[in-house]
Design an enzyme around this catalytic site. Structure first.
Site, short mmCIF file in Angstrom:
data_model
loop_
_atom_site.label_atom_id
_atom_site.label_comp_id
_atom_site.label_asym_id
_atom_site.label_seq_id
_atom_site.Cartn_x
_atom_site.Cartn_y
_atom_site.Cartn_z
N GLU A 1 6.85 1.83 15.71
CA GLU A 1 7.54 2.36 14.83
C GLU A 1 7.57 3.72 15.04
O GLU A 1 6.88 4.33 15.83
CB GLU A 1 7.31 2.08 13.40
CG GLU A 1 7.22 0.58 13.22
CD GLU A 1 6.92 0.27 11.63
OE1 GLU A 1 7.67 -0.23 10.72
OE2 GLU A 1 5.67 0.23 11.31
N ASN B 1 0.93 -1.10 0.08
CA ASN B 1 0.07 -0.10 -0.10
C ASN B 1 1.02 1.22 0.11
O ASN B 1 0.54 2.22 -0.71
CB ASN B 1 -1.09 0.00 1.14
CG ASN B 1 -0.43 -0.25 2.53
OD1 ASN B 1 0.79 -0.81 2.75
ND2 ASN B 1 -0.90 0.36 3.67
N GLU C 1 3.62 -4.85 12.42
CA GLU C 1 2.57 -4.03 12.39
C GLU C 1 1.41 -4.71 11.39
O GLU C 1 1.82 -4.77 10.25
CB GLU C 1 2.99 -2.66 11.73
CG GLU C 1 2.12 -1.53 11.90
CD GLU C 1 0.97 -1.43 10.89
OE1 GLU C 1 -0.27 -2.05 11.02
OE2 GLU C 1 1.01 -0.78 9.81
N CYS D 1 -3.60 1.08 6.58
CA CYS D 1 -3.67 0.27 7.78
C CYS D 1 -4.40 1.19 8.93
O CYS D 1 -5.41 0.62 9.76
CB CYS D 1 -2.28 -0.19 8.59
SG CYS D 1 -1.44 -1.41 7.55
#
Length: 480
Positions: free
Chosen positions: A448, A144, A240, A274
């Site tokens: 992150e 993505n 993630e 996400c």
């Protein structure tokens, strides 16, 4: 058709095998990418391990290289953006934003300060905590945001003193392969390597004995396999794994005034984000206005090839994902939901789907309970705030969530009650490099970005010495 090369030990390398890369706006192959062999992967890992021995020793050189990487990306911005649009599908303006974001991340980590932590300095002892790099990092990115998410991993890993072997998604390898070639002129050979291939390569990378850390962004199912693989060698990992972000609209919301902002918080990159809004819970008193306002705005948005000027929403990235979105919408309709707008694929080539607003959705429908990752947004009605908070918190996911109100303080008081790694009040998708990003439950492990993300690529080392002169003085004396 253009062929692209992997970056192995600083050199451009092809492979005996290759695979096709499809433009999702046309459904046609536009490029080929090399399929990394096991022998080549061993070469990559060996080069990364050898490069680490020197790379970890000079922090000033690492800072300088990260700044240079940002400049190199800027000089190649048009080329990289065009590649992202061709393989991912997003509008060219958004692809260009990806490159700018990557530059921002490299610059942030070049400049961020992370000094040793002195926890004792008295008559008894001097004790400090320093951070030590892990070694070789295996970084695996999704389709993505191929350039942005590569930078999310590369910049902190390299600043911490690690070397990186980067594997992009087989749906979007081209821009990342080109990125590897550009960075080969910045970093010493072996410091940044890029290899491409399918799911089998991902398994080889994560199970290889060399990497000491895996940084993975992708699906829950694959993330669980990565964690299981890492456990065999006690590799460190950050996962993630997506989200099913709720947005709760309180009863004082003015639907018309926030419709545009809500829409793009859900439909950016065609819903393939996400941390985008995946489900809206609207109070009964405003429910119809919310549905009508969002549906009206959705009908005004131009869908098309991302390379065509004026396009706001491109295609879904790949055929399996298009089939998933179609199935989830059709399933919801059979269970009592209705399409306020959209609800079907768009005729013609490519993987296009109408931006869809689903009214009368409810918990228990797959499109509400699961992450759809596409241009379809369910809107659920609620009456009681406490009850709806229990509903949204019962999800397996916990990446982000937001609360919306005409009274910002009211939204701010409710938002922290959502169980997720990030909560927003009257906004969503507000991410920045100094802001830790991670999720709870199935949304992932670790974070992150920010200093916390930097620490994810290192381990603490405690230095303890008896009381005496200042450590630097004693150390210098001992070296004479």
């Amino acid at each position: 058709m253009t062929e692209y090369a992997m970056t192995i030990n600083g050199a451009a390398v092809q492979s005996a095998a290759e695979f096709d890369v499809v433009n999702p706006a046309t459904g046609q192959v536009f490029a080929t990418a090399p399929a990394c062999t096991r022998e080549q992967l061993d070469q990559v890992m060996d080069a990364a391990q050898r490069a680490w021995l020197e790379w970890r020793t000079d922090e000033d050189a690492r800072r300088k290289a990260l700044l240079e990487a940002a400049e190199v990306l800027g000089s190649a911005a048009d080329e990289l953006a065009a590649l992202v649009t061709a393989e991912q599908g997003k509008p060219l303006s958004e692809a260009a934003e990806e490159v700018r974001d990557a530059q921002t991340w490299f610059r942030y980590y070049a400049d961020v300060e992370d000094q040793p932590q002195v926890i004792q300095d008295d008559a008894a002892a001097y004790v400090e905590i320093v951070r030590k790099p892990l070694g070789v990092v295996a970084a695996i990115t999704p389709w993505n945001f191929p350039i942005t998410l590569a930078a999310w991993k590369l910049a902190p890993a390299l600043r911490a003193g690690n070397t990186v072997v980067l594997k992009p998604s087989p749906y979007t390898p081209v821009a990342t392969l080109r990125l590897g070639q550009l960075l080969s002129g910045v970093f010493p050979p072996g410091v940044v390597s890029v290899v491409s291939g399918g799911d089998e390569l991902g398994q080889w990378v994560t199970s290889h004995n060399v990497p000491r850390k895996i940084s993975f962004t992708g699906s829950v199912r694959t993330g669980m396999r990565v964690a299981a693989t890492a456990a065999h060698d006690l590799k460190r990992f950050t996962l993630e794994l997506g989200g099913n972000d709720p947005a709760i609209l309180l009863d004082d919301v003015d639907a018309a005034s926030i419709a545009e902002k809500l829409f793009w918080a859900a439909f950016e990159n065609n819903g393939q984000v996400c941390s985008a809004i995946k489900r809206i819970y609207a109070h009964t008193s405003i429910y119809d206005d919310v549905v009508d306002s969002l549906a009206s705005y959705a009908r005004s948005v131009k869908v098309g090839d991302g390379a065509v000027e004026g396009t706001r929403l491109g295609p879904i990235n790949n055929r399996p994902q298009l089939a998933r979105v179609r199935h989830l919408v059709d399933d919801a309709l059979t269970r009592g939901a209705r399409c306020a707008t959209g609800g079907k694929p768009i005729d013609g080539p490519g993987y296009f789907y109408e931006p869809t607003i689903l009214a009368d959705a409810c918990d228990g429908m797959a499109i509400v309970d699961d992450e759809q990752f596409g241009p379809a947004l369910p809107i659920v009605r609620y009456d009681n705030l406490n009850t709806v908070i229990e509903q949204v918190n019962s999800s397996n996911f916990g990446l982000c969530g937001s609360v919306w109100s005409s009274d910002l303080d009211r939204a701010s008081a409710v938002a922290p009650r959502i169980d997720s790694g990030t909560v927003f009040a009257n906004t969503h998708l507000a991410l920045q490099p100094n802001q830790p990003f991670g999720g709870s439950k199935w949304s992932g492990i670790g974070v992150e970005n920010g200093v916390a993300g930097l620490h994810g690529f290192s381990e603490p080392q405690v230095f303890h010495r008896p009381a005496g002169n200042h450590p630097a003085t004693d150390i210098q004396a001992s070296m004479k």
